[in-house]
Design a protein around this motif. Structure first.
Motif, mmCIF file in Angstrom:
data_model
loop_
_atom_site.group_PDB
_atom_site.id
_atom_site.type_symbol
_atom_site.label_atom_id
_atom_site.label_comp_id
_atom_site.label_asym_id
_atom_site.label_seq_id
_atom_site.Cartn_x
_atom_site.Cartn_y
_atom_site.Cartn_z
ATOM 1 N N ARG A 126 -17.247 -0.854 1.166
ATOM 2 C CA ARG A 126 -17.308 -0.044 2.675
ATOM 3 C C ARG A 126 -17.500 0.202 3.531
ATOM 4 O O ARG A 126 -18.132 0.293 4.584
ATOM 5 N N LEU A 133 0.773 -1.383 0.130
ATOM 6 C CA LEU A 133 0.260 -0.177 -0.287
ATOM 7 C C LEU A 133 0.686 1.303 -0.021
ATOM 8 O O LEU A 133 1.349 1.407 1.214
ATOM 9 N N THR A 182 -3.711 7.287 7.638
ATOM 10 C CA THR A 182 -3.806 7.981 6.536
ATOM 11 C C THR A 182 -3.799 6.631 6.487
ATOM 12 O O THR A 182 -4.606 5.710 5.174
ATOM 13 N N MET A 183 -3.076 5.402 6.561
ATOM 14 C CA MET A 183 -3.130 3.983 6.136
ATOM 15 C C MET A 183 -5.497 3.363 6.399
ATOM 16 O O MET A 183 -5.722 3.184 5.619
ATOM 17 N N LYS A 224 0.446 5.612 -1.138
ATOM 18 C CA LYS A 224 0.027 6.556 -0.988
ATOM 19 C C LYS A 224 0.735 8.191 -0.339
ATOM 20 O O LYS A 224 1.691 8.471 0.307
ATOM 21 N N ARG A 241 -7.576 5.162 6.098
ATOM 22 C CA ARG A 241 -8.359 5.826 6.088
ATOM 23 C C ARG A 241 -8.412 5.667 4.281
ATOM 24 O O ARG A 241 -9.195 4.936 3.833
ATOM 25 N N CYS A 242 -7.532 4.878 4.035
ATOM 26 C CA CYS A 242 -6.757 3.924 2.535
ATOM 27 C C CYS A 242 -7.965 2.727 3.266
ATOM 28 O O CYS A 242 -8.073 2.246 1.887
ATOM 29 N N TYR A 259 -11.219 3.555 2.159
ATOM 30 C CA TYR A 259 -11.047 4.418 1.347
ATOM 31 C C TYR A 259 -11.525 5.685 1.091
ATOM 32 O O TYR A 259 -12.227 6.335 -0.561
ATOM 33 N N GLU A 290 -9.587 7.966 1.367
ATOM 34 C CA GLU A 290 -8.138 7.969 0.753
ATOM 35 C C GLU A 290 -8.139 6.981 -0.332
ATOM 36 O O GLU A 290 -8.285 6.275 -0.196
ATOM 37 N N SER A 291 -8.132 7.390 -1.607
ATOM 38 C CA SER A 291 -7.521 6.048 -2.589
ATOM 39 C C SER A 291 -6.071 6.505 -2.591
ATOM 40 O O SER A 291 -4.976 7.146 -2.826
ATOM 41 N N PRO A 292 -5.527 4.948 -1.701
ATOM 42 C CA PRO A 292 -4.307 4.369 -2.618
ATOM 43 C C PRO A 292 -3.559 4.718 -4.148
ATOM 44 O O PRO A 292 -4.541 4.747 -4.772
ATOM 45 N N ASP A 293 -2.453 5.374 -3.588
ATOM 46 C CA ASP A 293 -1.992 4.923 -4.922
ATOM 47 C C ASP A 293 -0.919 3.967 -5.624
ATOM 48 O O ASP A 293 -0.453 3.962 -6.907
#
Length: 258
Positions: A86, A7, A42-43, A9, A45-46, A49, A51-54
């Motif tokens: 989700r 993962l 951030t992890m 971000k 929230r990914c 989703y 936050e959208s992972p990169d």
């Protein structure tokens, strides 16, 4: 229940997550600790989703999140399918995020009715049972701003549970509470862990991490540095960064207790 592989971000030029690998078993309670800015929230929230992972992948109960595999390649998942996955995750935030214009009961029944399609009578019955479990049966007609911070956070947990999630995500849920209110929220979370709820808890509460969780994950600078049973991580950390962090945090807690 949760499998995270590679993962990543990034926010602008800053890479916040640098290839996270983490597996969480069904019924396991995991605490994520580490210094501010290490990528813990951030992890989380990914995973949800928000936050959208990169890069990398997230699977919830075997289902790939955000993408679908077709013909040996990945394509973006339809929004309706993503939202359905989700809905299997309950998330509780630091600042409650209750709807202030709705009563406690209305806060609990809104999502089950709109997202799960439950009848109002069923949603109300479930909400009242959850309020009983969190010790707030007498507050169903109150508005959130008339409750204490600890009561609001317990309502937020009950609201997440009303969706009957497979996993609960907690993002530093006691950080905004007065010290005397922290215990009532942690006690509720301990009851959830004891009941077999799968939980990922980002927290600064070291006693909770040590006494309640099955595993402790230490993050620093966007990476998982160390993970293991609480007794091992707290008493015999393998990595110098883990040892340094815990020495500082536990020393400060000892000073506060004195």
């Amino acid at each position: 229940m949760v499998r995270i592989e590679g993962l990543r971000k990034r926010f602008g030029e800053v890479e916040v997550l640098k290839g996270i690998d983490l597996t969480v078993k069904k019924g396991e309670a995991i605490s994520v600790i580490g210094p501010s800015g290490s990528g813990k929230s951030t992890m989380l929230r990914c995973i949800n989703y928000l936050e959208s992972p990169d890069g990398g992948s997230i699977r919830i109960d075997g289902q790939l999140l955000g993408h679908e595999e077709r013909g040996g390649r990945r394509v973006p998942m339809k929004a309706s399918r993503l939202n359905a996955l989700r809905a299997e995750m309950g998330m509780v935030f630091q600042h409650f995020n209750l709807w202030p214009h709705m009563t406690v009961l209305q806060n609990l029944i809104e999502a089950p009715m709109r997202v799960r399609g439950r009848a109002k009578a069923e949603a109300v019955a479930t909400a009242r049972e959850l309020l009983r479990k969190v010790g707030l049966s007498d507050k169903e007609g109150e508005y959130p701003l008339r409750l204490s911070g600890g009561q609001q956070q317990r309502v937020a947990i009950a609201r997440a549970l009303a969706m009957d999630p497979k996993i609960m995500l907690f993002d530093e849920v006691t950080s905004a509470l007065d010290p005397e209110l922290v215990g009532e929220v942690l006690q509720l979370m301990q009851q959830l862990a004891g009941g077999g709820m799968t939980m990922i808890v980002v927290t600064h509460e070291m006693d909770f991490a040590r006494q309640v969780c099955d595993r402790v994950v230490f993050m620093d600078k966007g990476q998982i540095v160390e993970a293991g049973p609480p007794d091992v991580v707290f008493r015999r950390p393998a990595d110098p960064r883990t040892n340094q962090f815990l020495s500082r945090v536990l020393h400060r807690l000892g000073d506060a207790g004195a």
